[in-house]
Every structure is written in structure tokens, then in C-alpha cells.
Write a protein that holds these residues in place. Structure first.
Motif, PDB file in Angstrom:
ATOM      1  N   PRO A 165       4.605  -9.514  11.416  1.00 24.78           N
ATOM      2  CA  PRO A 165       5.514  -8.900  10.435  1.00 24.78           C
ATOM      3  C   PRO A 165       6.311  -9.960   9.676  1.00 24.78           C
ATOM      4  O   PRO A 165       6.514  -9.841   8.460  1.00 24.78           O
ATOM      5  N   ASN A 209       3.731 -12.158   7.317  1.00 27.41           N
ATOM      6  CA  ASN A 209       3.197 -11.455   6.159  1.00 27.41           C
ATOM      7  C   ASN A 209       4.255 -11.052   5.148  1.00 27.41           C
ATOM      8  O   ASN A 209       3.943 -10.757   4.000  1.00 27.41           O
ATOM      9  N   CYS A 249      -8.589  -2.986   8.070  1.00 26.24           N
ATOM     10  CA  CYS A 249      -8.913  -4.134   7.213  1.00 26.24           C
ATOM     11  C   CYS A 249      -9.036  -5.450   7.978  1.00 26.24           C
ATOM     12  O   CYS A 249      -9.957  -6.226   7.748  1.00 26.24           O
ATOM     13  N   CYS A 276      -8.709   0.323   2.482  1.00 28.89           N
ATOM     14  CA  CYS A 276      -7.445   0.196   3.211  1.00 28.89           C
ATOM     15  C   CYS A 276      -6.731   1.540   3.279  1.00 28.89           C
ATOM     16  O   CYS A 276      -6.728   2.310   2.331  1.00 28.89           O
ATOM     17  N   PHE A 298      -1.369   0.979   4.851  1.00 30.44           N
ATOM     18  CA  PHE A 298      -0.225   0.607   5.694  1.00 30.44           C
ATOM     19  C   PHE A 298       0.319  -0.766   5.276  1.00 30.44           C
ATOM     20  O   PHE A 298       1.326  -0.847   4.603  1.00 30.44           O
ATOM     21  N   GLY A 299      -0.379  -1.817   5.673  1.00 32.32           N
ATOM     22  CA  GLY A 299       0.009  -3.148   5.196  1.00 32.32           C
ATOM     23  C   GLY A 299       1.395  -3.599   5.606  1.00 32.32           C
ATOM     24  O   GLY A 299       2.060  -4.324   4.874  1.00 32.32           O
ATOM     25  N   THR A 326       5.082  -4.230   5.862  1.00 33.00           N
ATOM     26  CA  THR A 326       6.225  -3.902   5.018  1.00 33.00           C
ATOM     27  C   THR A 326       5.800  -3.334   3.663  1.00 33.00           C
ATOM     28  O   THR A 326       6.606  -2.753   2.954  1.00 33.00           O
ATOM     29  N   PHE A 327       4.518  -3.471   3.315  1.00 30.17           N
ATOM     30  CA  PHE A 327       4.005  -2.864   2.083  1.00 30.17           C
ATOM     31  C   PHE A 327       4.284  -1.364   2.069  1.00 30.17           C
ATOM     32  O   PHE A 327       4.618  -0.787   1.028  1.00 30.17           O
ATOM     33  N   ALA A 328       4.154  -0.727   3.239  1.00 29.49           N
ATOM     34  CA  ALA A 328       4.332   0.725   3.344  1.00 29.49           C
ATOM     35  C   ALA A 328       5.724   1.151   2.900  1.00 29.49           C
ATOM     36  O   ALA A 328       5.931   2.276   2.464  1.00 29.49           O
ATOM     37  N   VAL A 329       6.684   0.235   3.014  1.00 30.46           N
ATOM     38  CA  VAL A 329       8.052   0.552   2.612  1.00 30.46           C
ATOM     39  C   VAL A 329       8.353  -0.009   1.217  1.00 30.46           C
ATOM     40  O   VAL A 329       8.923   0.661   0.372  1.00 30.46           O
ATOM     41  N   ASN A 351       6.257  -0.780  -1.235  1.00 33.40           N
ATOM     42  CA  ASN A 351       5.508  -0.097  -2.290  1.00 33.40           C
ATOM     43  C   ASN A 351       5.109   1.277  -1.784  1.00 33.40           C
ATOM     44  O   ASN A 351       3.926   1.627  -1.732  1.00 33.40           O
ATOM     45  N   SER A 386       1.407   3.069  -1.317  1.00 31.97           N
ATOM     46  CA  SER A 386       0.995   3.181   0.083  1.00 31.97           C
ATOM     47  C   SER A 386       0.719   4.631   0.470  1.00 31.97           C
ATOM     48  O   SER A 386      -0.292   4.941   1.107  1.00 31.97           O
ATOM     49  N   HIS A 399       0.587   4.989  10.513  1.00 31.20           N
ATOM     50  CA  HIS A 399       0.679   5.372   9.102  1.00 31.20           C
ATOM     51  C   HIS A 399      -0.244   6.569   8.811  1.00 31.20           C
ATOM     52  O   HIS A 399       0.169   7.555   8.200  1.00 31.20           O
ATOM     53  N   PRO A 436       7.052  -1.893  -8.010  1.00 32.61           N
ATOM     54  CA  PRO A 436       7.115  -0.543  -7.421  1.00 32.61           C
ATOM     55  C   PRO A 436       7.591   0.516  -8.412  1.00 32.61           C
ATOM     56  O   PRO A 436       7.053   1.619  -8.445  1.00 32.61           O
ATOM     57  N   SER A 470       0.527  -5.690  -2.756  1.00 33.21           N
ATOM     58  CA  SER A 470      -0.734  -5.758  -2.019  1.00 33.21           C
ATOM     59  C   SER A 470      -0.501  -5.377  -0.571  1.00 33.21           C
ATOM     60  O   SER A 470       0.526  -5.707   0.012  1.00 33.21           O
ATOM     61  N   SER A 471      -1.472  -4.680   0.002  1.00 32.71           N
ATOM     62  CA  SER A 471      -1.396  -4.374   1.433  1.00 32.71           C
ATOM     63  C   SER A 471      -2.081  -5.463   2.243  1.00 32.71           C
ATOM     64  O   SER A 471      -2.235  -5.335   3.445  1.00 32.71           O
ATOM     65  N   LEU A 472      -2.515  -6.527   1.572  1.00 34.72           N
ATOM     66  CA  LEU A 472      -3.215  -7.646   2.211  1.00 34.72           C
ATOM     67  C   LEU A 472      -4.499  -7.194   2.901  1.00 34.72           C
ATOM     68  O   LEU A 472      -4.846  -7.691   3.961  1.00 34.72           O
ATOM     69  N   CYS A 473      -5.191  -6.245   2.285  1.00 32.74           N
ATOM     70  CA  CYS A 473      -6.389  -5.720   2.931  1.00 32.74           C
ATOM     71  C   CYS A 473      -7.565  -6.687   2.847  1.00 32.74           C
ATOM     72  O   CYS A 473      -8.527  -6.567   3.606  1.00 32.74           O
ATOM     73  N   VAL A 475       0.942 -14.249   0.378  1.00 34.54           N
ATOM     74  CA  VAL A 475       1.917 -14.500   1.441  1.00 34.54           C
ATOM     75  C   VAL A 475       2.713 -15.775   1.140  1.00 34.54           C
ATOM     76  O   VAL A 475       3.927 -15.831   1.340  1.00 34.54           O
ATOM     77  N   ARG A 500       5.244 -14.868  -1.369  1.00 36.47           N
ATOM     78  CA  ARG A 500       6.329 -14.093  -0.743  1.00 36.47           C
ATOM     79  C   ARG A 500       7.322 -15.047  -0.107  1.00 36.47           C
ATOM     80  O   ARG A 500       8.539 -14.860  -0.205  1.00 36.47           O
ATOM     81  N   ALA A 506      11.800   5.536   2.484  1.00 37.30           N
ATOM     82  CA  ALA A 506      10.538   5.247   1.815  1.00 37.30           C
ATOM     83  C   ALA A 506       9.374   5.594   2.738  1.00 37.30           C
ATOM     84  O   ALA A 506       8.297   5.942   2.294  1.00 37.30           O
ATOM     85  N   TRP A 507       9.587   5.472   4.037  1.00 39.01           N
ATOM     86  CA  TRP A 507       8.544   5.840   4.989  1.00 39.01           C
ATOM     87  C   TRP A 507       8.512   7.353   5.186  1.00 39.01           C
ATOM     88  O   TRP A 507       7.483   8.002   5.052  1.00 39.01           O
ATOM     89  N   ARG A 556       5.623  10.427   5.265  1.00 38.48           N
ATOM     90  CA  ARG A 556       4.969  10.315   6.564  1.00 38.48           C
ATOM     91  C   ARG A 556       5.941  10.661   7.666  1.00 38.48           C
ATOM     92  O   ARG A 556       7.133  10.394   7.542  1.00 38.48           O
TER      93      ARG A 556
END
Ligand code: SF4
Lengths: 257, 492
Positions: free
Chosen positions: A45, A48, A150, A183, A186-187, A189-192, A194, A198, A227, B12, B370-373, B391, B394, B462-463, B467
């Protein structure tokens, strides 16, 4: 064979059932499992999200916890039921060592991490490549669709190992997931950060899964399942997420409920 | 980069509306999925794809390592072939050079082909300010220009438009730019293409000045190369009397033989074709054929600074094939405009913050788009490890650090707005290096589990907007392990 279980912070805190399943499964296959209690988080975490310097102490902590047992031959391998954490160790720890060197801090980090990197395996990879089994004697009478996460897919190259394991499970019917390689959104912190994108990715994944008509969506990583499961619950599609370790641990005598 | 993009909102926010625009999402989904499947088939035909990819990467890396040498060689060979080379450090300088060259011809119109570099610097706007009208001649660029729109894809800038929308744009706008659309124009591809052909032909035959980009520049001979599928490039490159090519300095390759690799990987990666329909090459000027005057404007605009960054410099290997856009799940849902640059998608997310710096809101947000997939890395024909660079950037945003700006090393401060996150990351690191503290935290969470809401306020919203959160279990694994001695004791 004796292995160290690296359960990961997410599983330890939120998904202890997965940990118990790994212990049960490996024990059944004749592998002795140890859980070094000082273990915590691989640092993914932090890394990334851009906090590489905060991730470094965690990488060193990982090597402090698992390194001595590997060096002394006490552990033949370090097993983790998380594709992304295995990828963190195997793919990104070497890079952290290189970056430290590039910043003029010498080889210390790289040297400390070197012993644990090749010994760290994702669970399904360990079962197929090291133990050489695909039929683990499991029983799970449900329809299942498999989502290749992924990092498992692209960083570790797990390929068809997980689906071969699942195909050998008695009673299990495997259904192909449309757009499997995409994908889930989830990713970390991406989930929060963006959240809109997401959520849209998650909803598409769940719709594809629901279209298979399977009862269960299975993956080898509880972060993605958190997720996807959270999205399933919100969209009320009547499916549930299950970690592959729990399916493989399930037997006729002790079925997973 | 272009002034058009200044003051863009962070990714975003820009993505928010796109995600909710169902027409846009359907257009994008259809287009990207069609092309990504075709690309996969075209690539699978070559059994040496992996080696071509590695060769492309090596050639580009070698060239970038010795960029100065090859640029000097290029300048010599272009000059020897009768061309004139100009060096532009940034967008303003490039625009000044091109505007001056155009005005010197006495013309007030130029035709343009294939030039992201000129979009990057906002050349059309700069020319317009001096009373010169620039006509885009790539079909998709034409659609974007007529629609007073912005490009949203590297290869298919109008990918966000469907046929009906394009017909409407042609009907309403063509007349004010030149030959109007034919009466009763429908939305069949053949009719739309014919309308564009008639409209453009008039411009090709009239134009005295052409402005182009280039896919490659060959140092040994001073040759520039454009690959395209519509034939408009050939018209723009040969009909005008004056040709001005504006090209990023990273587009150079040492020899003709090096082209062999890219002329295979580029078409297959971009349009899924074995070979692109038109490959045009031009070398200086030639007696009684093609332009009488040829100018090459070599554009830096942040490239040398990018080259100074060990991790980020690999972005300069990009051959603009757009394969990464077509496989990116984030691009597919957010659309190209959200990236706030002529370079959208995964490559844009790493290129723009390097060329422009990470100061603006949009540029600081791009590394997180990016979700870094890893799908982008997998398809990239020159093996740019886009997730690695994301990364890395970032890190630049949240931790600051050394960067090169206009050739000088400076140390960036951490960007504002990340203080809470940084504190949380430090706290988590502390807990994770103190296992006893982690266990205590887990026990507290377990004890209070009945009071955890499934939706939460604050940043966590946001989560939980979309979800449900998982329920915290009654006992962590480590406590179970201790209590049952690894499952051997009773109570397991
Ligand atoms: S980054 Fe790679 S895949 Fe993306 S446009 Fe550039 S060359 Fe193509």
C-alpha cells in the motif's frame, strides 16, 4: 517440507478464514506450516501510493521476519495466499534495492532482501510448481467462475495454474468469466482516489460474473475480492466471493459452508 | 503544452462526468474492444514479436543515451540535403519559429498532417493569433477541428464520436471552413469519407504551405518518415511549396535499418494492420519534385528534462501506437479528455506530468489515474513499464525529490493536499513495524465490530458510496493461531 505462511495484513485482519484454509490445505498435503508472529505487511500500500521510503522499513521487516528461517533451511518456502503481495516481494523488492543503490545508499537493502525474494511463492504457484499437485483432494459442489487478478496474471504469470487446481476439485463446475483478464478496479488506493472509475470497473466485473450464472466468484487475492464482494453486495446479484484457498481446503468430511 | 489545457480539473473530477455519460462510454467501449481484439490477432501472427519488442526497446534506449550525437548527425544530414534545421526549447519558441516561417511565405493558410507535437505546443492557436488558418487533414483531426472539440485518442482523436454525431458536425460546420458537405449526407462510412475527401481535396490543391509531424527521423540520411492510412499525408508532404515539419527530439533513430523494426511493430500495435497503407519519407529538397523549401523544427519542450530522470525517461521510447489506450480499463471509462492533454491514456498519464511538471492540479493527479493493472505494459511494443513510471511519479508528487527543470536540477517539495495521507502512511508503517501494536489494533477492531457501520463518512465515503465494507471478524488470524497453537488445540 516446512513452510512459513505470510498471510498478509489484509487477510490477518479481515479474512482469517483464508488463513485457516491455507493451514488446513497445506497440512493435508503433508506440509508443515509455521506462522512467524512478528510478520505484518509487505509494504505494497505504501509503495504503490508513492511512499517508497515508508515501504522500505516494511520490506526490511519482512526480511527480518522470514530471512533467518530461510537462511537456516528451517523454511523451504514462504507461502502467501495473495497474488499482489507475492508480486510485491518478487517484482518490486528487487526494484527497491536498485533504487536505494541509485540513491547512493549502497547495497544494504538489496542484500537484506535477496534471500527472501526467490523463496516467496503465491499459494497456487507453490502447489503446482513446487509440490507438483493439481488435484488437492478437494470437494466443493458449486458452480464457480474464476477471476485472475492483475498481479497474479501479469506480474507473477500464474497462467492456468489456479484453473487447473479448480478443475480438479470434485463437484465443482467451472464457468468461464467473460473479460476475465480485465482489472476489477480495486488497485489499492485507486479505489478511493478514483472512486467513480473504480466503481464502474467493479460493476462491469460483477455484471460479467453474474452473466455466467455461477454461485461463486473465486480469486487468489482477498483485496480484489473485498472490492468485488462489496460491489456484489451493493448490486445484489446473488453471488458470493470466495478465496481459492477456501475452496481447495474444502473436503467431503469438512465442507466449506 | 497547449494553452487549451491550462486550468484543467484534476483527473477524478474530469472523469466523473465521463463515467456517467453512457453514449461516450458505449462509443469508447465498442471502439477500444474492437481494436484491441484485432491487435491481439495481428500480433499473434508474428512468432518473433517478443524479439521485435526487445529490439525496439534497445534501439530507442541506445538512441536516447546518445541523443546529442544523433541530433547533431541529423542536423548535418538534413542541412546537406537542402533543409534548414531550427531548435526550439519550448512551445513558445517553436510557435514563434513556425509562425515566422509561414508569414515569410506571404501565405495565410496551411494544411497539416499528423502532428501531435504541434497540438502539444498549441500551434494552431498561435497561428490563428497571427491571422493564419491551419487546416487539419487527418480525418479524425478534421472532425475534431470542425466540431471545435479536443482530441481524445492518439490514433483516433474523434473516438468519442459516433457516426451520427460526425454527420451532424460535417453538415453544420464544413461550409464555414471550405467546401460544404454534400446535400442529404447520411451517416454511412463511405458517404462520410467521400464528404471529407471532397472537402480536403480543395485545400490540398490550393495550399502553398504544409505543416507536418513525423513518426521517425533517420539520423544517417536526414530522412523524415510518416506512416498513415488515408493518403492525406502524401498530399500534404508533396503538394505545397514549403514544408515545415515539427518533431520531438526523441523521434530519432540512427539508421534506415532501425526502421525495419518499427515499421512492423507500429502498424500492428496501432491499427492491427500488417503494414500501414502509406509510408512517406522525405529528405531535404529535391529539384522539380515536392516542396522547394524544407524546414525541420526540433522540439524539446520538456524532453531533455525527462531524459534526465532515470526511471521516467523510458516514456520517451513511445512510438505513439496507442495500444496502451485501447487496453486501459481506466481510459475506456474516463475517456481521453479527462487526461487534460493531447496525450491521453496510460502514456499520457506518465508523459504529461514529466513534460509539463507536476505543479498543476491535473498533472499531479495523472499518476493516480491507474489501477496499476499492467495491461498497458503488456501491450506496449517498446516495453515501457508504465506502472513503474506511474508509481515513480506518485512518489514525486507525495514525497517531492530531485527533478530537472529546464536543464537545472531542482528539489521539489511534496505536493500540498497529501498531508493527511502522508500521516496515515507513516502511522501504518509504524504499526506494521511494531507487530504488538498491530495485534492490539486488530483486537480493538474486533471488539468494536458490532458498531462498525457498513457505510462511512469522510474520505471512506468514496468506498462505501458504491461498495459495502467487509465485516471485521471476531478474531484475527494471529490471535486464532496463538489461541489454538496453529489449529492443533481445541476450539479451532
Ligand atoms: S506507451 Fe507504448 S503502447 Fe502506449 S502509445 Fe506509446 S508505444 Fe504505444
Amino acid at each position: 517440507m516446512r513452510v512459513a505462511l505470510f498471510l498478509t495484513c489484509v487477510n490477518d485482519t479481515l479474512y482469517p478464514d483464508t488463513g485457516r484454509a491455507v493451514v488446513k490445505l497445506l497440512t493435508r498435503l503433508g506440509v508443515e506450516v509455521d506462522f512467524p508472529a512478528a510478520q505484518t505487511c509487505c509494504g505494497q500500500p505504501h509503495y504503490n501510493t508513492g511512499y517508497r521510503h515508508e515501504a522500505e522499513p516494511l520490506a526490511r521487516h519482512y526480511s527480518d521476519v522470514f530471512g533467518p528461517g530461510v537462511a537456516s533451511g528451517d523454511y523451504d518456502a514462504i507461502i502467501t495466499p495473495s497474488g499482489s503481495c507475492a508480486a510485491m516481494v518478487r517484482e518490486l523488492y528487487p526494484r527497491m534495492g536498485e533504487r536505494a543503490r541509485a540513491e547512493g545508499r549502497g547495497d544494504r537493502l538489496a542484500t537484506a532482501l535477496a534471500p527472501v525474494i526467490p523463496k516467496t511463492y503465491e499459494l497456487t504457484e507453490f502447489l503446482v510448481d513446487v509440490l507438483g499437485v493439481t488435484d488437492v483432494g478437494a470437494f466443493y459442489p458449486h458452480t464457480v467462475t474464476y477471476h485472475p487478478t492483475c498481479h497474479g496474471l501479469r506480474s507473477l504469470g500464474l497462467g492456468d495454474r489456479p484453473t487447473r487446481l479448480l478443475a480438479a476439485v470434485k463437484g465443482l463446475e467451472l464457468r468461464e468469466l467473460p473479460g476475465a483478464q480485465e482489472c476489477c478496479g480495486f488497485g489499492g488506493t485507486f479505489a478511493v482516489k478514483n472512486s467513480d472509475v473504480s466503481a464502474a470497473m467493479g460493476a462491469d466485473k460483477v455484471r460479467n460474473a453474474a452473466a455466467t450464472g455461477a454461485e461463486v466468484l473465486c480469486a487468489a487475492d482477498n483485496s480484489c475480492l473485498m472490492h468485488i464482494g462489496g460491489t456484489m453486495s451493493r448490486l445484489q446479484v446473488g453471488m458470493r466471493p470466495v478465496h481459492i484457498a477456501e475452496i481447495l481446503a474444502s473436503t467431503e468430511e469438512e465442507p466449506l459452508v | 503544452m497547449s494553452g487549451t489545457y491550462l486550468g484543467m480539473p484534476a483527473f477524478p473530477e474530469a472523469a466523473h462526468d465521463a463515467v456517467r455519460n453512457t453514449t461516450l462510454r458505449a462509443n469508447l467501449r465498442h471502439a477500444t474492444h474492437t481494436i484491441r481484439d484485432k491487435r491481439a490477432r495481428a500480433v499473434a501472427e508474428l512468432d518473433d514479436w517478443a524479439r521485435l519488442r526487445e529490439a525496439g526497446k534497445q534501439i530507442k534506449d541506445h538512441t536516447l543515451r546518445h541523443l546529442e550525437h544523433y541530433l547533431v548527425q541529423l542536423e548535418e544530414s538534413v542541412t546537406a540535403a537542402g533543409g534548414t534545421v531550427h531548435w526550439a526549447a519550448d512551445a513558445d519558441e517553436a510557435n514563434r519559429i513556425v509562425t515566422r516561417l509561414v508569414l515569410a511565405t506571404g501565405e495565410r493558410e496551411v494544411v497539416k498532417v499528423k502532428s501531435m507535437a504541434t497540438q502539444e505546443i498549441g500551434l494552431n492557436e498561435a497561428l490563428e493569433a497571427e491571422g493564419v488558418r491551419a487546416y487539419e487533414t487527418d480525418l479524425a483531426e478534421l472532425i475534431v477541428q470542425l466540431g471545435d472539440d479536443r482530441p481524445s485518442h492518439i490514433l483516433v482523436p474523434a473516438i468519442h464520436r459516433n457516426r451520427g454525431e460526425i454527420r451532424d458536425i460535417f453538415r453544420e460546420e464544413m461550409g464555414s471552413w471550405g467546401r460544404p458537405a454534400p446535400e442529404g449526407l447520411t451517416d454511412t462510412p463511405a458517404e462520410l469519407a467521400e464528404a471529407a475527401r471532397l472537402h480536403l481535396r480543395e485545400k490540398f490543391l490550393r495550399a502553398k504551405v504544409g505543416v507536418s509531424g513525423a513518426n521517425f527521423m533517420v539520423a544517417e540520411t536526414g530522412t523524415l518518415v510518416v506512416v498513415e492510412s488515408e493518403g492525406n499525408g502524401r498530399m500534404c508532404l508533396t503538394l505545397p511549396e514549403t514544408l515545415i515539419s515539427v518533431v520531438g527530439i526523441e523521434k530519432i533513430v540512427p539508421t534506415w535499418q532501425d526502421l525495419e523494426v518499427f515499421l512492423q511493430t507500429l502498424p500492428r500495435s496501432s491499427t492491427a494492420e500488417r503494414m500501414n497503407p502509406y509510408t512517406s519519407t522525405w529528405t531535404g529538397t529535391t529539384e522539380s519534385d515536392g516542396p522547394r523549401t524544407f524546414h525541420l523544427v526540433l522540439l524539446d519542450n520538456g524532453r531533455t528534462d525527462t531524459l534526465a530522470d532515470e526511471v521516467g525517461r523510458q516514456a520517451l521510447r513511445c512510438i505513439r501506437c496507442s495500444a496502451c489506450l485501447n487496453v486501459c480499463p481506466v481510459y475506456e471509462r474516463a475517456g481521453g479528455h479527462a487526461y487534460g492533454s493531447v496525450y491521453p491514456g496510460p502514456i499520457g498519464a506518465i508523459l504529461s506530468p514529466q513534460l509539463r511538471g507536476t505543479q498543476s492540479e491535473i498533472d499531479a493527479s495523472l499518476p493516480y489515474a491507474s489501477s496499476l493493472c499492467g495491461a498497458c505494459y503488456e501491450v506496449c511494443p517498446v516495453a515501457i513499464d508504465i506502472p513503474e513510471v506511474l508509481v515513480h511519479l506518485r512518489e514525486r508528487v507525495v514525497e517531492g525529490g530531485p527533478v530537472t527543470r529546464r536543464g537545472t536540477k531542482v528539489t521539489l517539495k511534496p505536493a500540498r493536499g497529501h498531508a493527511a495521507e502522508r500521516a496515515a502512511m507513516r502511522a501504518a508503517r509504524w504499526a506494521f513495524t511494531h507487530p504488538a501494536a498491530l495485534a492490539a489494533g486488530q483486537r480493538l477492531a474486533a471488539r468494536t465490530r458490532r458498531f462498525h457501520p457498513r457505510t462511512v463518512p469522510g474520505p471512506g465515503r468514496a468506498w462505501t458510496d458504491t461498495r459495502d465494507l467487509p465485516q471485521v471478524p471476531a478474531e484475527s488470524f494471529r490471535d486464532w493461531w496463538q489461541r489454538t497453537d496453529g489449529g492443533k488445540e481445541a476450539g479451532k
